[in-house]
Design a protein around this motif. Structure first.
Motif, PDB file in Angstrom:
ATOM      1  N   ARG A 287     125.128  88.939  49.133  1.00  0.00           N
ATOM      2  CA  ARG A 287     125.296  90.335  50.649  1.00  0.00           C
ATOM      3  C   ARG A 287     125.184  89.385  51.092  1.00  0.00           C
ATOM      4  NH1 ARG A 287     120.602  93.490  49.771  1.00  0.00           N
ATOM      5  NH2 ARG A 287     119.444  92.017  51.373  1.00  0.00           N
ATOM      6  N   PHE A 288     123.988  89.270  51.994  1.00  0.00           N
ATOM      7  CA  PHE A 288     123.315  88.029  52.177  1.00  0.00           C
ATOM      8  C   PHE A 288     124.428  87.285  53.137  1.00  0.00           C
ATOM      9  CE2 PHE A 288     121.100  84.021  54.155  1.00  0.00           C
ATOM     10  CZ  PHE A 288     120.455  84.832  54.979  1.00  0.00           C
ATOM     11  N   LYS A 289     124.649  86.254  51.561  1.00  0.00           N
ATOM     12  CA  LYS A 289     125.531  86.028  52.073  1.00  0.00           C
ATOM     13  C   LYS A 289     127.183  85.880  53.194  1.00  0.00           C
ATOM     14  CE  LYS A 289     128.461  83.611  49.293  1.00  0.00           C
ATOM     15  NZ  LYS A 289     129.232  82.572  48.075  1.00  0.00           N
ATOM     16  N   VAL A 290     128.136  87.014  52.082  1.00  0.00           N
ATOM     17  CA  VAL A 290     128.387  87.405  52.928  1.00  0.00           C
ATOM     18  C   VAL A 290     128.592  88.067  54.066  1.00  0.00           C
ATOM     19  CG1 VAL A 290     130.564  88.835  52.313  1.00  0.00           C
ATOM     20  CG2 VAL A 290     129.660  87.446  50.470  1.00  0.00           C
ATOM     21  N   LEU A 291     127.532  88.673  54.646  1.00  0.00           N
ATOM     22  CA  LEU A 291     126.950  89.526  55.808  1.00  0.00           C
ATOM     23  C   LEU A 291     126.797  88.027  56.641  1.00  0.00           C
ATOM     24  CD1 LEU A 291     124.832  92.602  54.735  1.00  0.00           C
ATOM     25  CD2 LEU A 291     128.296  91.880  55.380  1.00  0.00           C
ATOM     26  N   HIS A 292     126.564  87.358  56.216  1.00  0.00           N
ATOM     27  CA  HIS A 292     125.978  85.951  57.219  1.00  0.00           C
ATOM     28  C   HIS A 292     127.567  85.570  58.050  1.00  0.00           C
ATOM     29  CE1 HIS A 292     124.025  82.085  58.551  1.00  0.00           C
ATOM     30  NE2 HIS A 292     123.727  82.521  59.060  1.00  0.00           N
ATOM     31  N   LYS A 293     128.142  84.965  56.524  1.00  0.00           N
ATOM     32  CA  LYS A 293     128.798  84.868  57.259  1.00  0.00           C
ATOM     33  C   LYS A 293     129.972  85.158  57.465  1.00  0.00           C
ATOM     34  CE  LYS A 293     129.336  80.720  54.464  1.00  0.00           C
ATOM     35  NZ  LYS A 293     128.621  79.615  55.669  1.00  0.00           N
ATOM     36  N   ILE A 294     130.215  86.974  57.726  1.00  0.00           N
ATOM     37  CA  ILE A 294     131.251  87.343  58.997  1.00  0.00           C
ATOM     38  C   ILE A 294     130.630  88.713  58.941  1.00  0.00           C
ATOM     39  CG2 ILE A 294     133.087  87.309  57.025  1.00  0.00           C
ATOM     40  CD1 ILE A 294     132.160  89.647  56.347  1.00  0.00           C
ATOM     41  N   TYR A 295     129.382  88.824  59.678  1.00  0.00           N
ATOM     42  CA  TYR A 295     129.018  89.747  60.139  1.00  0.00           C
ATOM     43  C   TYR A 295     127.683  89.426  61.247  1.00  0.00           C
ATOM     44  CZ  TYR A 295     126.992  94.148  61.328  1.00  0.00           C
ATOM     45  OH  TYR A 295     126.345  95.262  62.055  1.00  0.00           O
TER      46      TYR A 295
END
Ligand code: SF4
Ligand code: SF4
Ligand code: SF4
Ligand code: SF4
Ligand code: SF4
Lengths: 343, 332
Positions: A287-295
């Protein structure tokens, strides 16, 4: 306007450029892949045109050229310190549009995130010039078009490799010193891939509610992800590092400060003094990675961090598809957070 | 019905003397355990038309077709020519008259785990090496069992063979690429021999403890560990099952290259020639080595062999295993 090089003429250009530039490109290491009888393709210094693997995607990105995996910042002896000798040579990298856009993200993080720019990064980055390898087709896991990073104009030279010729657009006048201006002129500007097989829908703008952070969709990754960190190490835009002081074995009063890549998926990333650590389960790391990359990055800098190179999908040993995860996230957001605009 | 069968000829021809009078069974060799699917048509035909409709999978990756008539042997031998052609002659084995079936059955089928064609752990293409060894040692009447396994997981149970060839890889370390994630170190400690340790954020490898399994390479997320593309092997010798002293094979040469493997196995036949007890109908290689002792075996099979640098030959070998003759039950 561009230039038409025969293969021999382009080889010659590389030889000449090597006098002033360290040239790096995606290179094949035969038999050195993870599995027996497979090759590794990663960035390294190239000696000749033949070594550039332009028609396959490299496992590791050119990130390691501008942001070394291990970098000594300074040496110390008692109370004195000394910075490593600077390599003066200019650096020329052969790379794709997505990776050029990726390096721009690295620039943003290192040079424009916070009041102080990262001088170690800046010193190295200043010396770098780009040769963009035209990419008209992409590969089966790419989604650069969705991430708007299929196109760039940030290059010194662009090339199209043909069977026995190379077409080149030369933007940096300095390069014209290295080849004969009698070479045939051709109408050439590089094209860019206009559509990938993989398309992702990225949540654009707006606030994501707490419901998304705690959503059940992340739980699946608790058991699926093995926290190996490959999605981080192969990613062109992951830019985290950790800093350590090393004291030399033979004399503990001398040593060096170095920084090394760090991965948000790997154990130890969030360890703090006093034995505290966050995101212990691998689902919250995803979750951390995904939201960092696209949010999160987008909120701060106005564009997404991820450039859609697809390396995370290529290299996950557990077949976790990050692009599928984004699509799923967008769907979940649409269902729960009607206020967020989904294009 | 009277049967006049030369059992010696039949057995040499790969036909077994079965418990059913008048019926034999044919053992098809599949060196390296990999069979093209096209051959299933012929195997089905043989089993259904000439046999009892059954095909047994042997422990050595052969196929045994049972319920055949001895009288049918010449015809069956002609029918199996495409198998010999593809699986033996096609890989370079010399068979003078392929219409007469298998020329010998003493040296058993060379078994192999699935290896690097499929398995991520494998350190080499086991099937290809099996085929190379088959070419060197078949046909031969001496009773020798060779099995090839891609890595020390030993899925083929190479340790139960006269020769067990285990794939090894030399991990090469790039200090600059290592991010100190410890994945390789933790895994080697829990799954292998604990040859790796962390030292100031980087990794040290104890060469003497490393068995070349390659798991560190598989675990490493930065390719700090990569393969030395040269292939290496651990040669295990004289494991066996059987009624006297079943035991597992022990290390003979570690970090051997492929030529050493092949030459050592070839030379073993010269050793057998010299030392076999000719008064017996057959003698198994392991028992010959028991009689001569390891040094005699070692010196003979290493004759003329150019050991690659880095190859390590065992100073001595100590086999264990069970001895049925010792009376562990302490009966009266
Ligand atoms: S997150 Fe994946 S697709 Fe995006 S830049 Fe990183 S490796 Fe490429
Ligand atoms: S590559 Fe896959 S398994 Fe490894 S950390 Fe990333 S998501 Fe998890
Ligand atoms: S022995 Fe090793 S290589 Fe062979 S199948 Fe087993 S795990 Fe794979
Ligand atoms: S090859 Fe195997 S035994 Fe050797 S260091 Fe790597 S994991 Fe450990
Ligand atoms: S797995 Fe690779 S990066 Fe991690 S500690 Fe081992 S060598 Fe270093």
């Amino acid at each position: 306007m561009g230039w038409k090089f025969t293969e021999a003429a382009f080889k010659d250009l590389i030889v000449k450029l090597k006098a002033d530039y360290t040239i790096l490109g995606p290179k094949r290491f035969v038999g050195q892949g993870r599995f027996s009888d497979t090759d590794l393709i990663r960035y390294d210094e190239i000696e000749s045109l033949d070594e550039i693997v332009w028609n396959e995607k490299s496992t590791f990105s050119p990130k390691e050229v501008v942001f070394p995996i291990t970098q000594t910042l300074f040496y110390f002896i008692e109370e004195k310190f000394l910075e490593p000798k600077l390599d003066e040579n200019k650096i020329l990298i052969f790379l794709r549009p997505c990776d050029i856009n990726g390096i721009r993200r690295l620039d943003t993080i290192h040079l424009r995130n916070g009041p102080q720019s990262d001088s170690y990064y800046a010193q190295l980055r200043e010396r770098v010039r780009f040769v963009m390898m035209e990419c008209m087709e992409g590969f089966d896991t790419c989604f650069c078009v969705s991430m708007k990073s299929n196109i760039t104009s940030d290059y010194d030279m662009a090339v199209r490799f043909g069977d026995d010729e190379v077409l080149a657009e030369v933007k940096n006048d300095d390069f014209t010193r290295y080849f004969s201006l009698d070479l045939p002129r051709v109408e050439f500007t590089p094209g860019f891939v206009q559509e990938n097989t993989i398309k992702v829908t990225v949540p654009d703008g707006g606030e994501i509610s707490a419901g998304i952070y705690n959503h059940d969709m992340w739980n699946e990754y608790k058991s699926r992800c093995i926290a190996c960190g490959r999605c981080n190490t192969t990613c062109i835009t992951c830019s985290c590092h950790t800093t350590t002081d090393i004291f030399y074995d033979d004399n503990m009063r001398a040593g060096e400060r170095r920084r090394t890549w760090a991965c948000c998926h790997v154990d130890g990333f969030t360890d703090m003094a006093g034995g505290i650590s966050f995101r212990k389960d691998n689902g919250s790391r995803m979750r951390f990675k995904v939201l960092h990359k696209i949010y999160d990055y987008n909120k701060r800098f106005g564009e997404h961090m991820c450039v859609g190179c697809g390396r995370c999908d290529d290299n996950c040993p557990e077949y976790i598809s990050y692009s599928s995860c984004i699509n799923r996230l967008s769907q979940v957001i649409q269902e729960t957070d009607a206020c967020v605009k989904i294009p | 019905m009277a049967h006049d069968v030369n059992t010696k000829t039949a057995v040499k021809n790969a036909y077994r003397i079965t418990k059913v009078r008048g019926k034999t069974a044919l053992r098809i060799r599949i060196p390296g355990g990999c069979l093209h699917a096209k051959h299933f048509d012929l195997l089905k035909h043989l089993a259904e038309v000439y046999g009892d409709g059954l095909v047994h999978l042997t422990t050595r990756q052969g196929l045994e077709i049972s319920g055949l008539d001895y009288a049918g042997i010449p015809e069956i031998n002609r029918l199996i020519m495409p198998l010999l052609q593809d699986l033996e002659i096609g890989i370079g084995v010399e068979i003078h008259d392929p219409a007469k079936g298998y020329p010998s059955a003493g040296t058993r089928n060379i078994a192999a785990c699935i290896g690097s064609r499929v398995c991520p752990f494998a350190n080499y293409d086991t099937t290809s090496l099996a085929q190379r060894i088959e070419k060197e040692i078949y046909p031969n009447d001496y009773h020798v069992k060779v099995a090839l396994t891609g890595c020390p997981n030993d899925c083929i149970k190479a340790r139960m063979n006269d020769f067990g060839i285990v794939g090894m890889v030399e991990p090469q370390y790039d200090y600059q690429r290592c991010i100190g994630c410890e994945a390789c170190v933790k895994n080697c400690a829990s799954q292998v021999t604990g040859a790796l340790s962390m030292h100031k954020g980087k990794v040290k490898r104890d060469k003497r403890r490393c068995i070349g399994c390659g798991e560190c390479i598989l675990k490493c997320p930065t390719a700090a560990w990569t393969r030395n593309p040269a292939k290496f092997y651990d040669i295990l010798i004289m494991g066996r099952t059987g009624k006297k002293n079943p035991r597992i094979a022990e290390e003979f040469i570690q970090w051997a290259d492929e030529d050493v493997v092949v030459q050592v196995i070839k030379n073993t036949y010269k050793f057998i020639d010299e030392h076999i007890d000719k008064s017996l109908p057959k003698e198994h290689i392991g028992y010959i080595v028991d009689r001569t002792g390891y040094p005699v075996f070692r010196d003979k099979v290493l004759e003329g062999v150019k050991l690659n640098s880095g190859a390590r030959v065992a100073k001595h070998v100590q086999w264990g295993g069970c001895r049925y003759s010792s009376d562990v039950f302490l009966s009266d």
